[in-house]
Design a protein around this motif. Structure first.
Motif, PDB file in Angstrom:
ATOM      1  N   LYS A  98       7.292  -6.325   3.925  1.00  0.00           N
ATOM      2  CA  LYS A  98       7.452  -4.875   3.884  1.00  0.00           C
ATOM      3  C   LYS A  98       6.150  -4.145   3.565  1.00  0.00           C
ATOM      4  CE  LYS A  98      12.331  -5.089   2.524  1.00  0.00           C
ATOM      5  NZ  LYS A  98      13.363  -4.653   1.544  1.00  0.00           N
ATOM      6  N   LYS A  99       5.042  -4.767   3.936  1.00  0.00           N
ATOM      7  CA  LYS A  99       3.702  -4.181   3.760  1.00  0.00           C
ATOM      8  C   LYS A  99       3.365  -3.897   2.294  1.00  0.00           C
ATOM      9  CE  LYS A  99       3.647  -1.960   8.316  1.00  0.00           C
ATOM     10  NZ  LYS A  99       3.449  -0.692   9.059  1.00  0.00           N
ATOM     11  N   ARG A 100       4.142  -4.436   1.385  1.00  0.00           N
ATOM     12  CA  ARG A 100       3.916  -4.149  -0.037  1.00  0.00           C
ATOM     13  C   ARG A 100       3.729  -5.409  -0.866  1.00  0.00           C
ATOM     14  NH1 ARG A 100       8.556  -0.446  -2.307  1.00  0.00           N
ATOM     15  NH2 ARG A 100       7.239  -0.734  -4.140  1.00  0.00           N
ATOM     16  N   HIS A 101       4.450  -6.482  -0.518  1.00  0.00           N
ATOM     17  CA  HIS A 101       4.426  -7.707  -1.313  1.00  0.00           C
ATOM     18  C   HIS A 101       3.670  -8.793  -0.547  1.00  0.00           C
ATOM     19  CE1 HIS A 101       7.642  -5.893  -3.772  1.00  0.00           C
ATOM     20  NE2 HIS A 101       8.143  -5.493  -2.595  1.00  0.00           N
ATOM     21  N   THR A 102       2.601  -9.297  -1.130  1.00  0.00           N
ATOM     22  CA  THR A 102       1.824 -10.369  -0.514  1.00  0.00           C
ATOM     23  C   THR A 102       1.859 -11.595  -1.418  1.00  0.00           C
ATOM     24  OG1 THR A 102       0.342  -8.807   0.590  1.00  0.00           O
ATOM     25  CG2 THR A 102      -0.437 -11.067   0.354  1.00  0.00           C
TER      26      THR A 102
END
Length: 482
Positions: A446-450
């Protein structure tokens, strides 16, 4: 992201042996919002080269950057206490050390000035005083720094970085202070020293020239840095030129360094440093790099006569050639072939030590990589050969590397694996081998959690040294808040 919050953090956990008492554990984060940055947990900051310079601490810090004004402050623990009875192996006992620093500055990237104040002090009651044989005593340090840059006519720049350190080696030594309410408490083990460097550079469109001078007085020390090369004076000249519309780039460095600034050593060591680097780029997809370095060390008598058997006189030379070639096919495939050849030679001119100090080394490596843009698949391979001659002993090390990578699940998960094998031969006799493998995996949700994971395994087999196997693994997580 503009207007958002960056919230990077790191987590490190280590365990060196089964019967440990104090496991290695670190956690830190540095959230940022607009002009404000916070540092929490285990962090390391640099305010200047000669005050607070990259030392890890446990605590908190703040940075404020608004226009031309900037401010920074930190407070934390630089060392945890370690009593002498808990010391193992080659470690030394240590006192609990706490410190703080403040930095205030004004200007932009072309013209600015920063002032730094740093103070750190050991808690002499945190552990029982170690035996004198350890050489460990509770210390205190106050350091002041000034960092600045001045740009003239948009081409001429003047850089400066200076520091003054008031260092007390042993807080238990006799105090000379006869007045109260002072920030400095001079003692018998206290000393004041300074360090600094200045640079003058002229930068034009196709060439530049920079002159640097650095001087660090003997015993200069600050508790905000791990190591200083003190008792040193250095001057260097760094030219750069671009020719044929940036197809030929030439840069180099020539400098002279010496120690024994106060003539208190038994010898004075002079070092001449030379470096030449040439990049030839006829076309964007192929080129070659040439590099040559020459470092010469020579000792002279200091305050007493110097024996020829102890005198250091040597030259270290290195030359390398590194061509590369890229093959790009319809932007869907990229092939890269690179070759590196390095030759290094150490010549010792001291007849008493040259028999075991002279050295010759030859290193070759050939590498190939392929990337398939649409499928997300990549492949790499390499060959390497090393030959070292020292003290009438020849050591050969040669082997290969293979690796591959793949993006899956609509390129949200990236996997990479590589393995290498190297054979060692000492004086024409097989000595053993080294096998190493590495694996990494990373994904963004979700483009937030890496999430990232990495591991490596090394297996070393040797007839001359002890066999060993080692496994390392790590995990990281990055959260981005909009």
């Amino acid at each position: 992201m503009k207007g958002g919050i960056d919230l990077p953090f790191s987590y490190t956990l280590g365990k060196q042996q089964l019967d440990f008492q104090r496991p290695f554990f670190q956690f830190g984060m540095s959230p940022k919002w607009k002009f404000l940055t916070l540092h929490l947990g285990y962090r390391n900051l640099t305010y200047s080269n000669y005050t607070l310079n990259g030392h890890t601490f446990l605590g908190a810090a703040v940075e404020i950057n608004t226009g031309k004004f900037r401010f920074g402050a930190m407070n934390g623990i630089f060392n945890s206490d370690l009593p002498q009875q808990e010391v193992k192996d080659l470690a030394l006992p240590r006192y609990k050390r706490q410190g703080y620093a403040i930095k205030a500055g004004y200007g932009n990237t072309q013209n600015f000035v920063d002032l730094v104040f740093f103070k750190a002090k050991d808690d002499s009651t945190s552990i029982f005083r170690p035996t004198d044989s350890t050489g460990v005593t509770p210390a205190e340090n106050i350091a002041l720094g000034l960092v600045g840059k001045l740009t003239i006519f948009k081409k001429l720049t003047l850089d400066t970085d200076v520091g003054v350190s008031f260092f007390t080696r042993d807080l238990a030594s006799t105090s000379f202070r006869n007045f109260e309410y002072t920030i400095v408490d001079p003692k018998a083990s206290s000393r004041v020293s300074y360090a600094g460097k200045i640079g003058l550079a002229w930068r034009a469109k196709s060439y530049s020239l920079k002159l640097d001078y650095e001087r660090v007085m003997p015993e200069y020390q600050t508790l905000g840095a791990y190591f200083f090369a003190n008792d040193m004076e250095r001057i260097s000249l760094t030219p750069f030129i671009s020719l044929a519309k940036n197809k030929i780039l030439v840069n180099g460095t020539i400098g002279i360094m010496r120690n024994n600034l106060l003539n208190t050593r038994t010898e004075t060591t002079w070092r001449t440093i030379g470096n030449l680097n040439i990049n030839l780029l006829p076309k964007p997809h192929y080129g070659v790099n040439f590099n040559y370095t020459n470092n010469t060390n020579n000792q002279e008598e200091g305050n007493i006569p110097l024996s020829d058997s102890l005198r250091i006189r040597n030259t270290v030379q290195s030359i390398s050639v590194s061509p590369f070639y890229n093959i790009i096919k319809d932007t869907s495939q990229v092939h890269t072939i690179s070759l590196s050849a390095v030759y290094q030679q150490v010549n010792d001119f001291n007849i008493f030590t040259q028999g075991f100090a002279d050295m010759k080394a030859l290193v070759f490596s050939l590498n190939h990589s392929t990337q398939y843009m649409q499928s997300g698949f990549s492949f790499m391979s390499g060959l390497n050969f090393n030959r070292v001659e020292v003290a009438n002993l020849e050591n050969l090390l040669y082997g290969f590397t293979l690796g591959a990578g793949k993006s899956i699940f609509k390129k949200t998960l990236q996997l990479n694996f590589d393995a290498s094998y190297n054979q060692s031969i000492v004086d024409k006799i097989a000595d053993g081998n080294v096998i190493q493998s590495n694996f990494t995996a990373s994904t963004t949700l979700k483009k937030r959690h890496t999430f990232s994971f990495n591991s490596s395994l090394i297996a070393n087999s040797s007839k001359s040294f002890q066999d060993f196997q080692e496994f390392r693994g790590g995990f990281s997580y990055v959260l981005r808040l909009k």
